[in-house]
Design a protein around this motif. Structure first.
Motif, PDB file in Angstrom:
ATOM      1  N   ARG A 114       0.956  -1.294   0.061  1.00 34.35           N
ATOM      2  CA  ARG A 114       0.093   0.065  -0.140  1.00 34.35           C
ATOM      3  C   ARG A 114       0.907   1.336  -0.005  1.00 34.35           C
ATOM      4  O   ARG A 114       0.491   2.300  -0.658  1.00 34.35           O
ATOM      5  N   GLU A 115       1.945   1.245   0.649  1.00 32.88           N
ATOM      6  CA  GLU A 115       2.880   2.267   0.734  1.00 32.88           C
ATOM      7  C   GLU A 115       3.379   2.789  -0.843  1.00 32.88           C
ATOM      8  O   GLU A 115       3.583   3.850  -0.877  1.00 32.88           O
ATOM      9  N   GLN A 116       3.996   1.673  -1.235  1.00 32.03           N
ATOM     10  CA  GLN A 116       4.335   1.727  -2.679  1.00 32.03           C
ATOM     11  C   GLN A 116       3.294   2.357  -3.524  1.00 32.03           C
ATOM     12  O   GLN A 116       3.579   3.361  -4.240  1.00 32.03           O
ATOM     13  N   GLN A 117       2.111   2.006  -3.463  1.00 36.79           N
ATOM     14  CA  GLN A 117       1.022   2.421  -4.266  1.00 36.79           C
ATOM     15  C   GLN A 117       0.751   3.898  -4.020  1.00 36.79           C
ATOM     16  O   GLN A 117       0.511   4.735  -5.114  1.00 36.79           O
ATOM     17  N   VAL A 118       0.809   4.360  -2.667  1.00 37.52           N
ATOM     18  CA  VAL A 118       0.397   5.512  -1.909  1.00 37.52           C
ATOM     19  C   VAL A 118       1.737   6.421  -2.761  1.00 37.52           C
ATOM     20  O   VAL A 118       1.385   7.611  -2.993  1.00 37.52           O
ATOM     21  N   TRP A 119       2.705   6.220  -2.606  1.00 40.18           N
ATOM     22  CA  TRP A 119       4.034   6.847  -2.829  1.00 40.18           C
ATOM     23  C   TRP A 119       3.863   7.222  -4.394  1.00 40.18           C
ATOM     24  O   TRP A 119       4.158   8.360  -4.778  1.00 40.18           O
ATOM     25  N   VAL A 120       3.409   6.420  -5.366  1.00 34.24           N
ATOM     26  CA  VAL A 120       3.324   6.629  -6.723  1.00 34.24           C
ATOM     27  C   VAL A 120       2.107   7.426  -6.857  1.00 34.24           C
ATOM     28  O   VAL A 120       2.161   8.483  -7.673  1.00 34.24           O
ATOM     29  N   ASP A 141      -0.118   9.896 -17.859  1.00 32.35           N
ATOM     30  CA  ASP A 141      -0.704   8.653 -18.344  1.00 32.35           C
ATOM     31  C   ASP A 141       0.373   7.381 -17.946  1.00 32.35           C
ATOM     32  O   ASP A 141      -0.057   6.434 -17.798  1.00 32.35           O
ATOM     33  N   PHE A 142       1.653   7.803 -18.003  1.00 28.02           N
ATOM     34  CA  PHE A 142       2.517   6.830 -17.339  1.00 28.02           C
ATOM     35  C   PHE A 142       2.340   6.181 -16.102  1.00 28.02           C
ATOM     36  O   PHE A 142       2.409   5.308 -15.685  1.00 28.02           O
ATOM     37  N   LEU A 143       2.176   7.442 -15.178  1.00 33.51           N
ATOM     38  CA  LEU A 143       1.934   7.220 -13.890  1.00 33.51           C
ATOM     39  C   LEU A 143       0.501   6.246 -13.666  1.00 33.51           C
ATOM     40  O   LEU A 143       0.572   5.584 -12.754  1.00 33.51           O
ATOM     41  N   ASP A 144      -0.436   6.585 -14.518  1.00 29.94           N
ATOM     42  CA  ASP A 144      -1.750   5.914 -14.403  1.00 29.94           C
ATOM     43  C   ASP A 144      -1.347   4.427 -14.774  1.00 29.94           C
ATOM     44  O   ASP A 144      -1.965   3.517 -14.106  1.00 29.94           O
ATOM     45  N   ALA A 178      13.235  16.344 -12.103  1.00 34.02           N
ATOM     46  CA  ALA A 178      12.297  15.677 -10.980  1.00 34.02           C
ATOM     47  C   ALA A 178      11.782  14.488 -11.318  1.00 34.02           C
ATOM     48  O   ALA A 178      11.547  13.522 -10.672  1.00 34.02           O
ATOM     49  N   VAL A 179      11.249  14.564 -12.532  1.00 37.97           N
ATOM     50  CA  VAL A 179      10.556  13.164 -13.383  1.00 37.97           C
ATOM     51  C   VAL A 179      11.637  12.206 -13.547  1.00 37.97           C
ATOM     52  O   VAL A 179      11.591  11.242 -12.771  1.00 37.97           O
ATOM     53  N   ASP A 180      12.816  12.471 -13.773  1.00 39.19           N
ATOM     54  CA  ASP A 180      13.881  11.346 -13.972  1.00 39.19           C
ATOM     55  C   ASP A 180      14.136  11.042 -12.657  1.00 39.19           C
ATOM     56  O   ASP A 180      14.587   9.719 -12.742  1.00 39.19           O
ATOM     57  N   HIS A 181      14.432  11.877 -11.629  1.00 42.46           N
ATOM     58  CA  HIS A 181      14.956  11.344 -10.421  1.00 42.46           C
ATOM     59  C   HIS A 181      13.719  10.458  -9.779  1.00 42.46           C
ATOM     60  O   HIS A 181      14.156   9.290  -9.171  1.00 42.46           O
ATOM     61  N   PHE A 182      12.473  10.793  -9.855  1.00 42.38           N
ATOM     62  CA  PHE A 182      11.467   9.784  -9.443  1.00 42.38           C
ATOM     63  C   PHE A 182      11.390   8.258 -10.189  1.00 42.38           C
ATOM     64  O   PHE A 182      11.263   7.379  -9.757  1.00 42.38           O
ATOM     65  N   LEU A 183      11.820   8.669 -11.496  1.00 41.89           N
ATOM     66  CA  LEU A 183      11.817   7.196 -12.188  1.00 41.89           C
ATOM     67  C   LEU A 183      13.043   6.277 -11.899  1.00 41.89           C
ATOM     68  O   LEU A 183      12.999   5.070 -11.760  1.00 41.89           O
ATOM     69  N   ASP A 184      14.185   6.993 -11.423  1.00 41.70           N
ATOM     70  CA  ASP A 184      15.420   6.359 -10.767  1.00 41.70           C
ATOM     71  C   ASP A 184      14.886   5.665  -9.682  1.00 41.70           C
ATOM     72  O   ASP A 184      15.184   4.342  -9.448  1.00 41.70           O
ATOM     73  N   GLN A 185      14.303   6.284  -8.851  1.00 39.51           N
ATOM     74  CA  GLN A 185      13.787   5.709  -7.621  1.00 39.51           C
ATOM     75  C   GLN A 185      12.654   4.715  -7.713  1.00 39.51           C
ATOM     76  O   GLN A 185      12.666   3.453  -7.401  1.00 39.51           O
ATOM     77  N   LEU A 186      11.711   4.751  -8.719  1.00 42.17           N
ATOM     78  CA  LEU A 186      10.722   3.795  -8.971  1.00 42.17           C
ATOM     79  C   LEU A 186      11.308   2.580  -9.558  1.00 42.17           C
ATOM     80  O   LEU A 186      10.987   1.448  -9.347  1.00 42.17           O
ATOM     81  N   GLU A 187      12.270   2.768 -10.387  1.00 46.79           N
ATOM     82  CA  GLU A 187      13.149   1.269 -11.002  1.00 46.79           C
ATOM     83  C   GLU A 187      13.807   0.584  -9.903  1.00 46.79           C
ATOM     84  O   GLU A 187      13.790  -0.752 -10.222  1.00 46.79           O
ATOM     85  N   ARG A 188      14.031   1.165  -8.731  1.00 46.25           N
ATOM     86  CA  ARG A 188      14.525   0.456  -7.661  1.00 46.25           C
ATOM     87  C   ARG A 188      13.537  -0.509  -6.626  1.00 46.25           C
ATOM     88  O   ARG A 188      13.961  -1.076  -5.834  1.00 46.25           O
ATOM     89  N   ILE A 189      12.405  -0.016  -6.801  1.00 49.59           N
ATOM     90  CA  ILE A 189      11.247  -0.674  -5.812  1.00 49.59           C
ATOM     91  C   ILE A 189      11.177  -2.012  -6.392  1.00 49.59           C
ATOM     92  O   ILE A 189      10.923  -2.248  -7.454  1.00 49.59           O
ATOM     93  N   ARG A 190      10.822  -2.835  -5.481  1.00 49.73           N
ATOM     94  CA  ARG A 190      10.262  -4.276  -5.748  1.00 49.73           C
ATOM     95  C   ARG A 190       9.009  -4.443  -5.050  1.00 49.73           C
ATOM     96  O   ARG A 190       8.900  -4.130  -4.013  1.00 49.73           O
ATOM     97  N   PRO A 191       8.407  -5.536  -5.600  1.00 51.72           N
ATOM     98  CA  PRO A 191       7.082  -6.071  -5.171  1.00 51.72           C
ATOM     99  C   PRO A 191       7.353  -6.994  -3.757  1.00 51.72           C
ATOM    100  O   PRO A 191       8.549  -7.231  -3.888  1.00 51.72           O
ATOM    101  N   LEU A 192       6.201  -7.184  -2.990  1.00 48.73           N
ATOM    102  CA  LEU A 192       6.588  -7.878  -1.669  1.00 48.73           C
ATOM    103  C   LEU A 192       6.945  -9.208  -2.115  1.00 48.73           C
ATOM    104  O   LEU A 192       7.578  -9.913  -1.455  1.00 48.73           O
TER     105      LEU A 192
END
Length: 193
Positions: A114-120, A141-144, A178-192
């Protein structure tokens, strides 16, 4: 045959987004163009029968010296959309259960927290008319798509191949760094799981 879950938005839902009854105030309201851009995105998702992720007011600018939409009326409309989505999702789930179909989470392979989804969902980018900026609609659209993948327990869209057009000079868009920085962070997250 893979079944695509659709949200059964009514003409009334779509009409209330396309012709919103929002209050205007002389100063301090949300910039009309920002609200309209959000509502256009919501209306296009509804017309396509897609679920609408929760909408945040955090990315809306406030009109300091011009007329703008009252924050209360905008928040109330966004809250209504979230409630409509919740009700329609419950109705669809009830139909699937009654038909003996398995609910989507059991078919899904990945679990996003839930935290990952709220973060996005809650990420906001500063709009800028100067410097490097991306087209807001393409980023939204990409975030959707990311939120839809998380909700359905699917892998995220390929982040490395995400490309956005640069906003036209003077038109404004999301700050590219800012978008590029967010995408870098997004690429590092993993599902539970």
């Amino acid at each position: 045959m893979e079944r695509v879950a659709r949200t059964r938005w009514t003409p009334d839902h779509i009409s209330r987004i396309e012709k919103p009854m929002l209050s205007l105030q002389p100063r301090g309201g949300y910039v009309v163009a920002d609200v309209k851009r959000q509502l256009d995105r919501v209306a296009s998702l509804m017309r396509a029968g897609q679920p609408v992720p929760p909408i945040s007011t955090a990315g809306l600018r406030q009109a300091r010296f011009r007329e703008g939409y009252s924050p209360e009326s905008v928040k109330a409309l966004f809250d209504n959309v979230a409630e409509w989505q919740r009700q329609l999702s419950q109705q669809q789930e009830a139909v699937e259960v009654a038909a003996g179909e398995r609910p989507a989470p059991e078919r899904a392979g990945l679990t996003w927290s839930r935290e990952q989804q709220v973060w996005v969902r809650e990420i906001t980018f500063v709009s800028t008319r100067f410097g490097s900026s991306y087209e807001t609609d393409q980023v939204d659209d990409f975030l959707d798509n990311v939120l839809r993948a998380m909700a359905n327990g699917e892998p995220l869209p390929d982040i490395r191949s995400a490309q956005f057009h640069m906003a036209r000079p003077g038109r404004g868009g999301y700050d590219a760094a800012a978008v590029d920085h967010f995408l870098d962070q997004l690429e590092r997250i993993r599902p539970l799981s």
